[in-house]
Design an enzyme around this catalytic site. Structure first.
Site, PDB file in Angstrom:
ATOM      1  N   GLU A   6       1.032   4.650   5.430  1.00 20.74           N
ATOM      2  CA  GLU A   6       2.055   5.667   5.175  1.00 20.74           C
ATOM      3  C   GLU A   6       3.155   5.156   4.244  1.00 20.74           C
ATOM      4  O   GLU A   6       4.350   5.366   4.468  1.00 20.74           O
ATOM      5  CB  GLU A   6       2.661   6.154   6.497  1.00 20.74           C
ATOM      6  CG  GLU A   6       1.662   6.733   7.473  1.00 20.74           C
ATOM      7  CD  GLU A   6       1.016   7.999   6.944  1.00 20.74           C
ATOM      8  OE1 GLU A   6       1.629   8.676   6.104  1.00 20.74           O
ATOM      9  OE2 GLU A   6      -0.119   8.298   7.370  1.00 20.74           O
ATOM     10  N   ASP A   7       2.743   4.470   3.182  1.00 24.58           N
ATOM     11  CA  ASP A   7       3.692   4.016   2.141  1.00 24.58           C
ATOM     12  C   ASP A   7       4.797   3.126   2.698  1.00 24.58           C
ATOM     13  O   ASP A   7       5.944   3.200   2.269  1.00 24.58           O
ATOM     14  CB  ASP A   7       4.323   5.212   1.416  1.00 24.58           C
ATOM     15  CG  ASP A   7       3.297   5.951   0.575  1.00 24.58           C
ATOM     16  OD1 ASP A   7       2.426   5.280   0.008  1.00 24.58           O
ATOM     17  OD2 ASP A   7       3.361   7.185   0.514  1.00 24.58           O
ATOM     18  N   SER A   8       4.491   2.317   3.672  1.00 23.43           N
ATOM     19  CA  SER A   8       5.515   1.427   4.208  1.00 23.43           C
ATOM     20  C   SER A   8       5.788   0.278   3.232  1.00 23.43           C
ATOM     21  O   SER A   8       4.984  -0.029   2.355  1.00 23.43           O
ATOM     22  CB  SER A   8       5.088   0.878   5.569  1.00 23.43           C
ATOM     23  OG  SER A   8       3.896   0.132   5.449  1.00 23.43           O
TER      24      SER A   8
END
Length: 338
Positions: A40-42
């Protein structure tokens, strides 16, 4: 009543004709797959960079109250004494006029504005003070007293709270590449450049670029790298003839790769990484979606009179609704996981 103030602002390294200025911090940025923490685009962030103040913000919140007339009651700003609600609350930081001292460190359930109401022809006083709710903390930054248009006394107290970057906080580049902090890694475990020895501030997955097509961020990185080395002004305004090939050729004159890539050494193993990695400065912004202002849980507490069920809402110390939807199912999983 709420204000977020960014600290140590550094504008973008490149020039934009149509944007005079915007609040941002320049990070040394690399695209790399490691630690398996890019769901999740961390974002992976350097712990030492945070300790140096990078991305830190100051949160201001105002609390106001005024003297109002309620029938036979006479209100006055003063330190509440011998009242039922103040027996369990810290009021030592209040002056006799009911206002907190500057620099006082307040925590939740502390009294921030003392006010009492005296009933005429009676010796008893009722507590009408303002108290901090759950999760509200800070240092008293300013205390103001004024008169309203109706001639009533009004008091405003401003709290200040330092908020460095923590896990689950949200960041975003000026190109719209947003993501949350997945892990804060010590600097000794971060990769470092073979050519310069520089340790990056942020690491993000390269898979975030192709589908979103934010090519402007890649141009900003390679253009900002050239400006940091040479001091030349790079114009990266949209819809202009910005040539990545020209920037690459100018980088090559200073002994760097024309693609902006560098070789890195793994901080954990000490071995040279197999591939070259794209690195450069990028302007990032701290968004107001802060985990410490959203996290909420409780065991026992207040309930509604009618249904005897817990109250609703984080500020009132309410419970978490547990139904049959996906969100409630996720709460159960997170409870057993953590």
């Amino acid at each position: 009543s709420n204000l977020f103030s960014s600290i140590y602002n550094i504008g973008p390294k490149i020039s934009l004709r149509f944007v005079s200025s915007f609040v941002s911090v320049t990070f040394i940025f690399v695209y790399l797959c490691m630690y398996k923490l890019f769901q999740e685009d961390s974002i992976i962030i350097n712990k030492s960079s945070i300790e140096r103040g990078m991305g830190s913000i100051t949160y201001y919140k105002n609390y106001s109250d005024e003297i109002t007339s309620r029938g036979t009651e006479e209100e006055v700003f003063e330190k509440p004494v011998d009242t039922k609600s103040s027996m369990f609350t810290k009021i030592n930081h209040l002056a006799p006029d009911g206002l907190p001292y500057l620099g006082a460190n307040l925590k939740e359930n502390d009294c921030i504005i003392g006010k009492t109401a005296k009933v005429r022809h009676l010796a008893t006083k009722r507590d009408r003070s303002t108290y901090l709710k759950a999760g509200q903390t800070g240092v008293v930054d300013r205390v103001c007293m004024s008169i309203t248009n109706e001639g009533k006394r009004r008091t405003t107290v401003r709290l200040r709270r330092q908020m460095p970057i923590k896990e689950a906080d949200k960041l975003a580049s000026v190109h719209g590449q947003k993501g949350t902090v997945g892990k804060i890694v010590p600097q000794v475990d971060m990769p470092f450049s073979v050519q310069t020895g520089m340790v990056p501030d942020l690491i993000i997955s390269p898979h975030a670029i192709p589908s979103r097509m934010t090519i402007g961020q890649l141009l900003e990185m390679i253009g900002g790298k050239l400006k940091a080395i040479s001091g030349e002004d790079i114009d990266a305004t949209a819809f202009t003839n910005v040539s990545a090939e020209d920037i690459g050729n100018r980088l090559k004159k200073f002994g760097y790769s024309s693609t902006g890539n560098e070789r890195f050494i793994c901080g954990k193993s000490g071995r040279l990484m197999d591939c070259s990695i794209f690195v450069g400065p990028t302007s990032y912004q701290r968004l107001r979606h802060i985990a410490s202002m959203k996290i909420h849980s409780r065991s026992t507490g207040a309930v509604t009179i009618l249904t005897r069920q817990p109250l609703e809402g984080r500020s009132r110390g309410g419970g978490l609704r547990f139904g049959v939807s996906l969100f409630e199912f996720t709460k159960l999983i997170s409870y057993f996981y953590f």
